[in-house]
Design a protein around this motif. Structure first.
Motif, short mmCIF file in Angstrom:
data_model
loop_
_atom_site.label_atom_id
_atom_site.label_comp_id
_atom_site.label_asym_id
_atom_site.label_seq_id
_atom_site.Cartn_x
_atom_site.Cartn_y
_atom_site.Cartn_z
N ILE A 33 0.87 -1.39 0.01
CA ILE A 33 -0.11 0.05 0.08
C ILE A 33 1.00 1.29 -0.11
CG2 ILE A 33 -1.92 -1.09 1.02
CD1 ILE A 33 -0.98 0.15 3.81
N LYS A 36 -0.03 5.36 -0.59
CA LYS A 36 -1.48 5.56 -0.48
C LYS A 36 -1.60 6.72 0.88
CE LYS A 36 -3.33 2.30 -3.12
NZ LYS A 36 -4.50 1.60 -3.59
N GLN A 71 -12.13 1.22 -3.00
CA GLN A 71 -10.81 0.78 -3.56
C GLN A 71 -10.80 0.76 -5.27
OE1 GLN A 71 -8.10 0.50 -1.80
NE2 GLN A 71 -9.49 1.36 -0.29
N ASN A 76 -12.04 6.67 -6.30
CA ASN A 76 -11.03 7.15 -5.39
C ASN A 76 -9.94 7.28 -6.16
OD1 ASN A 76 -9.58 7.13 -3.16
ND2 ASN A 76 -9.44 5.26 -2.42
N GLY A 79 -6.54 7.57 -4.36
CA GLY A 79 -5.97 6.18 -3.81
C GLY A 79 -5.94 6.25 -2.12
N ILE A 81 -6.78 5.33 1.41
CA ILE A 81 -7.04 3.94 2.24
C ILE A 81 -8.16 4.45 3.00
CG2 ILE A 81 -6.31 2.39 3.98
CD1 ILE A 81 -3.48 3.11 2.85
#
Length: 154
Positions: A33, A36, A71, A76, A79, A81
């Motif tokens: 990840i 993000k 997601q 989004n 990006g 979370i």
């Protein structure tokens, strides 16, 4: 990060740094990840109660709320979370009741919230054990004692 309730920094002047350190520790353990973002709100109880009521149909303040972002890149594009909100009064009261520094409780709840954003849960016993084990590992790296230990003064 937004500090909506200045009680956070009055009670814990290093609140912002502690939050980022805890969130980054969880993110660092999840290399997939990288890059993000998370939005973290240090709020008052009334704001968290309103969020809990409006989004979870539970009309009370709670220590931490996590709102995972969609997601789908179309929904989004940044990006994200997700978002986390923490209620000062609830968190401060819990820390006092548990006999631990607010700084430690704050870092625990931030790590807990970020893990929820990443899909961890504690609905079943196996899920709870896995999530708590990961929290212990993250917090140990931050020199925060095990939040689930029976005698936290040890």
């Amino acid at each position: 990060m937004e500090i909506e309730d200045e009680a956070w920094t009055k009670a814990e002047p290093e609140a912002e740094a502690l939050v980022w350190r805890a969130a980054q520790a969880v993110l660092d353990a999840h290399e997939d990840i990288e890059g993000k973002n998370i939005v973290i709100l240090l709020a008052d109880d009334d704001s968290v109660q309103a969020l809990n009521r409006d989004f979870r149909q539970k009309d009370y303040a709670t220590n931490v709320l996590s709102f995972p972002a969609p997601q789908d890149p179309g929904a989004n594009p940044e990006g994200q979370i997700g978002d986390i909100a923490l209620a000062f009064g609830v968190c401060a009261r819990e820390a006092a009741e548990q006999g631990k520094p607010l700084a430690h409780h704050l870092q625990h709840l931030v790590a807990h919230g970020v893990l929820h954003l990443l899909g961890y849960d504690h609905e079943g016993d196996d899920e709870a054990e896995a999530m708590e084990a990961f929290e212990r590992e993250i917090l140990a790296g931050l020199d925060v004692p095990d939040p689930y230990a029976e005698d936290i003064s040890a």
